[in-house]
Write a protein that holds these residues in place. Structure first.
Motif, PDB file in Angstrom:
ATOM      1  N   SER A  47     -26.090  30.488 105.345  1.00 22.22           N
ATOM      2  CA  SER A  47     -27.238  30.108 106.219  1.00 22.22           C
ATOM      3  C   SER A  47     -27.005  28.853 106.713  1.00 22.22           C
ATOM      4  CB  SER A  47     -28.583  30.467 105.380  1.00 22.22           C
ATOM      5  OG  SER A  47     -28.704  29.532 104.533  1.00 22.22           O
ATOM      6  N   LYS A  48     -27.931  28.314 107.728  1.00 18.17           N
ATOM      7  CA  LYS A  48     -28.031  27.019 108.395  1.00 18.17           C
ATOM      8  C   LYS A  48     -28.620  26.033 107.485  1.00 18.17           C
ATOM      9  CE  LYS A  48     -27.266  27.808 113.169  1.00 18.17           C
ATOM     10  NZ  LYS A  48     -27.754  28.200 114.502  1.00 18.17           N
ATOM     11  N   TYR A  49     -29.787  26.620 106.731  1.00 13.94           N
ATOM     12  CA  TYR A  49     -30.658  25.742 106.110  1.00 13.94           C
ATOM     13  C   TYR A  49     -30.999  26.224 104.848  1.00 13.94           C
ATOM     14  CZ  TYR A  49     -31.212  24.286 111.069  1.00 13.94           C
ATOM     15  OH  TYR A  49     -30.793  23.619 112.307  1.00 13.94           O
ATOM     16  N   ALA A  50     -31.042  25.586 103.954  1.00 13.15           N
ATOM     17  CA  ALA A  50     -31.823  25.704 102.418  1.00 13.15           C
ATOM     18  C   ALA A  50     -32.834  24.754 102.171  1.00 13.15           C
ATOM     19  CB  ALA A  50     -30.792  25.847 101.424  1.00 13.15           C
ATOM     20  N   VAL A  51     -33.820  25.068 101.678  1.00  6.42           N
ATOM     21  CA  VAL A  51     -35.081  24.126 101.129  1.00  6.42           C
ATOM     22  C   VAL A  51     -35.417  24.641  99.800  1.00  6.42           C
ATOM     23  CG1 VAL A  51     -37.455  23.633 101.558  1.00  6.42           C
ATOM     24  CG2 VAL A  51     -35.898  24.188 103.696  1.00  6.42           C
ATOM     25  N   ALA A  52     -34.902  23.760  98.881  1.00  9.43           N
ATOM     26  CA  ALA A  52     -35.280  24.017  97.434  1.00  9.43           C
ATOM     27  C   ALA A  52     -36.739  23.863  97.083  1.00  9.43           C
ATOM     28  CB  ALA A  52     -34.128  23.247  96.833  1.00  9.43           C
ATOM     29  N   VAL A  53     -37.138  24.745  96.247  1.00 10.39           N
ATOM     30  CA  VAL A  53     -38.776  24.333  95.870  1.00 10.39           C
ATOM     31  C   VAL A  53     -38.687  24.923  94.318  1.00 10.39           C
ATOM     32  CG1 VAL A  53     -39.891  24.906  98.067  1.00 10.39           C
ATOM     33  CG2 VAL A  53     -39.082  26.889  96.389  1.00 10.39           C
ATOM     34  N   ASN A  54     -39.897  24.688  93.771  1.00  4.32           N
ATOM     35  CA  ASN A  54     -39.970  24.881  92.464  1.00  4.32           C
ATOM     36  C   ASN A  54     -40.022  25.996  91.685  1.00  4.32           C
ATOM     37  OD1 ASN A  54     -42.475  25.570  93.270  1.00  4.32           O
ATOM     38  ND2 ASN A  54     -43.572  23.981  92.101  1.00  4.32           N
ATOM     39  N   SER A  55     -40.269  27.453  92.427  1.00  4.25           N
ATOM     40  CA  SER A  55     -39.710  28.536  92.081  1.00  4.25           C
ATOM     41  C   SER A  55     -39.604  29.617  93.130  1.00  4.25           C
ATOM     42  CB  SER A  55     -41.279  28.853  91.234  1.00  4.25           C
ATOM     43  OG  SER A  55     -42.274  29.263  92.229  1.00  4.25           O
ATOM     44  N   GLY A 188     -34.500  32.829  93.505  1.00  3.82           N
ATOM     45  CA  GLY A 188     -35.321  32.278  92.224  1.00  3.82           C
ATOM     46  C   GLY A 188     -34.215  31.626  91.338  1.00  3.82           C
ATOM     47  N   PHE A 189     -34.543  30.811  90.649  1.00  3.22           N
ATOM     48  CA  PHE A 189     -33.712  30.233  89.604  1.00  3.22           C
ATOM     49  C   PHE A 189     -34.292  30.130  88.313  1.00  3.22           C
ATOM     50  CE2 PHE A 189     -32.484  28.231  93.814  1.00  3.22           C
ATOM     51  CZ  PHE A 189     -31.331  29.098  94.101  1.00  3.22           C
ATOM     52  N   TYR A 190     -34.980  31.051  87.937  1.00  2.00           N
ATOM     53  CA  TYR A 190     -35.381  31.026  86.328  1.00  2.00           C
ATOM     54  C   TYR A 190     -34.363  31.226  85.610  1.00  2.00           C
ATOM     55  CZ  TYR A 190     -39.015  32.490  82.849  1.00  2.00           C
ATOM     56  OH  TYR A 190     -39.709  32.432  81.531  1.00  2.00           O
ATOM     57  N   PRO A 191     -34.530  31.140  84.211  1.00  2.00           N
ATOM     58  CA  PRO A 191     -33.451  31.271  83.405  1.00  2.00           C
ATOM     59  C   PRO A 191     -32.831  32.622  83.279  1.00  2.00           C
ATOM     60  CG  PRO A 191     -35.112  29.731  82.497  1.00  2.00           C
ATOM     61  CD  PRO A 191     -35.927  30.324  83.533  1.00  2.00           C
ATOM     62  N   ASN A 192     -33.633  33.643  83.545  1.00  2.00           N
ATOM     63  CA  ASN A 192     -32.981  34.914  83.294  1.00  2.00           C
ATOM     64  C   ASN A 192     -32.089  35.234  84.499  1.00  2.00           C
ATOM     65  OD1 ASN A 192     -35.039  35.621  84.962  1.00  2.00           O
ATOM     66  ND2 ASN A 192     -35.578  37.385  84.070  1.00  2.00           N
ATOM     67  N   LYS A 193     -32.235  34.666  85.542  1.00  2.00           N
ATOM     68  CA  LYS A 193     -31.335  34.938  86.905  1.00  2.00           C
ATOM     69  C   LYS A 193     -29.854  34.446  86.695  1.00  2.00           C
ATOM     70  CE  LYS A 193     -35.524  35.445  89.190  1.00  2.00           C
ATOM     71  NZ  LYS A 193     -36.318  36.488  89.237  1.00  2.00           N
ATOM     72  N   GLY A 200     -36.996  27.070  89.451  1.00  2.00           N
ATOM     73  CA  GLY A 200     -36.927  26.686  90.711  1.00  2.00           C
ATOM     74  C   GLY A 200     -36.450  27.644  91.703  1.00  2.00           C
ATOM     75  N   GLY A 201     -36.254  27.609  92.958  1.00  2.00           N
ATOM     76  CA  GLY A 201     -35.993  28.545  94.004  1.00  2.00           C
ATOM     77  C   GLY A 201     -35.729  27.827  95.163  1.00  2.00           C
ATOM     78  N   ALA A 202     -35.569  28.625  96.180  1.00  2.00           N
ATOM     79  CA  ALA A 202     -35.273  28.270  97.552  1.00  2.00           C
ATOM     80  C   ALA A 202     -35.430  29.063  98.647  1.00  2.00           C
ATOM     81  CB  ALA A 202     -33.489  27.912  97.502  1.00  2.00           C
ATOM     82  N   VAL A 203     -35.700  28.817  99.903  1.00  2.00           N
ATOM     83  CA  VAL A 203     -35.810  29.304 101.097  1.00  2.00           C
ATOM     84  C   VAL A 203     -34.553  29.265 101.809  1.00  2.00           C
ATOM     85  CG1 VAL A 203     -37.208  29.701 103.331  1.00  2.00           C
ATOM     86  CG2 VAL A 203     -38.196  28.842 101.216  1.00  2.00           C
ATOM     87  N   VAL A 204     -34.032  30.275 102.447  1.00  2.00           N
ATOM     88  CA  VAL A 204     -32.654  29.974 103.158  1.00  2.00           C
ATOM     89  C   VAL A 204     -33.063  30.683 104.631  1.00  2.00           C
ATOM     90  CG1 VAL A 204     -30.975  29.869 101.474  1.00  2.00           C
ATOM     91  CG2 VAL A 204     -31.683  32.314 102.471  1.00  2.00           C
TER      92      VAL A 204
END
Ligand SMILES: *Cc1c(COP(=O)(O)O)cnc(C)c1O
Length: 407
Positions: A47-55, A188-193, A200-204
């Motif tokens: 994707s062109k952009y990624a925006v990292a966030v807290n979940s 989503g980047f929770y420990p079970n992922k 953590g998480g991100a929008v792309v």
């Protein structure tokens, strides 16, 4: 007794090294690791952009906000998912409109989407459940015909891809990573992922305006070039610290290895469970690559919810962690209160949800651990079945001499 967890993060010395580098520097937030993590993630999913966030939940919320979905709007989604995929719609007072699932893939059934579209519908929010891509070709087509946005909940599916037709290219069939197919996607980047940043998480997205909006909203509604205490809109603190991003950079680097190892564990399970008539293994698709999030098998139709819950209990008694992924969202207490849903409302989601068993599944899981789980599952399920046959026969006045399933 062996104890096998449901999930376990896959961390090595690289994560520690990169985290310590952040701690040695001065910038713990909005620093260079954030930029690097976003850059690498966008590159990975295409994707062109990624925006990292807290979940992952924050990522979904920002997708809804950035598309200006609000009170009076409807968003079509699945009832068979983790609660966040529907809650993000409620956060903006819009209405989640559920569509039942396909009984084999457990994903939203595209054939049932169009009957739910009306003048209030603004978007379709498919969830790639357990890492299996939805039928994105059909969903994109429907969205295009009705002028709707597509928000992908790819929180369980980082690295999964589907074969899609692009007539402008030769050859026309290409793999597209999920999350990067619709207008925007959430990870989503929770420990079970598959990979984690702690939380953590991100929008792309490929849409510059969505990316800019998410960047502003995660950072208290600031604009890219305004003064620190100037806020141009109502925003949130959804930032992801550079400490988390450092873990993410290390994890992304290992992601191809992680996904291959997970595929091997899943294959190990598939081979063993294929021998068990009472168990239906996860769906295998030939037009897409699943990114294995969890290993969820289901009991055959001879079993009911009660049987399943007993089997879960007995697995746990053997030290095997397991779970009933997912109780359907429409039957969660506050959805029943808010919308008056009933048990018969999405019958396939309910039927599937009553019979699923999530077994232990993680990147470093060994063949011996899979063997142990399958051995115990087999014994429990078969004894349970024979015990049920026995008690039924007893009720019918027959004499049978089966051993009891309780050892
Ligand atoms: C994990 C997950 C999320 C995000 O969860 P967070 O805990 O907020 O990171 C969203 N949707 C689905 C389907 C998920 O499995």
């Amino acid at each position: 007794m062996l104890k096998i967890p449901l999930s376990h993060p896959y961390l090595t010395s690289l994560e520690k090294k990169l985290v310590l580098q952040v701690l040695d520097g001065a910038q713990l937030s909005l620093g260079p690791c954030l930029e690097e993590f976003e850059h690498r993630l966008a590159e990975y999913v295409g994707s062109k952009y990624a925006v990292a966030v807290n979940s992952g939940t924050s990522a979904l919320h920002l997708c809804i906000r950035s598309l200006n979905i609000r009170e009076g709007d409807e968003v079509i989604t699945t009832p068979f998912s983790f609660i966040a995929s529907a809650n993000c719609i409620l956060y903006e007072k819009a209405r989640p409109v559920f569509v039942d699932i396909d009984p084999e893939t457990f994903n939203i059934d595209p054939a049932k989407i169009e009957e739910k579209i009306n003048s209030k519908t603004r978007a379709i929010l498919p969830v790639h459940v357990f890492g299996l891509p939805c039928d994105m070709a059909r969903i994109q087509l429907i969205a295009g015909q009705h002028n709707l946005f597509v928000i992908e909940d790819a929180c369980e599916a980082l690295g999964a891809k589907c074969l899609l037709r692009d007539p402008a290219k030769i050859p026309p069939l290409h793999y597209h990573k999920v999350g990067a197919i619709g207008n925007c996607g959430a990870f989503g980047f929770y420990p079970n992922k598959q990979m984690t940043t702690g939380e953590g998480g991100a929008v792309v997205t490929d849409d510059k305006r969505i990316a800019a909006s998410c960047r502003s909203l995660r950072n208290q509604g600031r604009s890219e070039n305004s003064a620190w205490l100037e806020h141009i809109q109502l925003g949130y603190n959804y930032r992801l610290s550079d400490i988390n991003c450092a873990i993410g950079i290390a994890q992304l680097q290992k992601l191809p290895t992680i996904l291959t190892l997970r595929e091997k564990v899943a294959h190990c399970y598939n081979q063993r469970l294929a021998l068990l008539d009472e168990i239906i293994a996860p769906f295998q698709s030939f037009s897409c690559r699943r990114s294995w999030f969890v290993y969820v098998c289901r009991l055959s139709d001879d079993f009911n919810a009660n049987d399943r819950n007993h089997i879960l209990q007995q697995l746990r008694a053997c030290g095997i962690a397991c779970r009933d992924y997912f109780p359907p969202i429409h039957l969660q207490p506050f959805y029943v209160r808010m919308f008056g849903y009933k048990k018969g409302d999405f019958p396939i989601a309910k039927h599937v949800a009553e019979r699923t068993i999530a077994l232990p599944f993680f990147t470093s899981m060994t063949e011996e651990q899979v063997d142990y789980v399958c051995y115990k599952l087999r014994r429990i399920v078969q004894k349970y079945k024979s015990e049920r046959v026995t008690s039924k026969a007893r009720r019918n006045g027959q004499k049978l001499h089966h051993p009891s399933y309780i050892e």
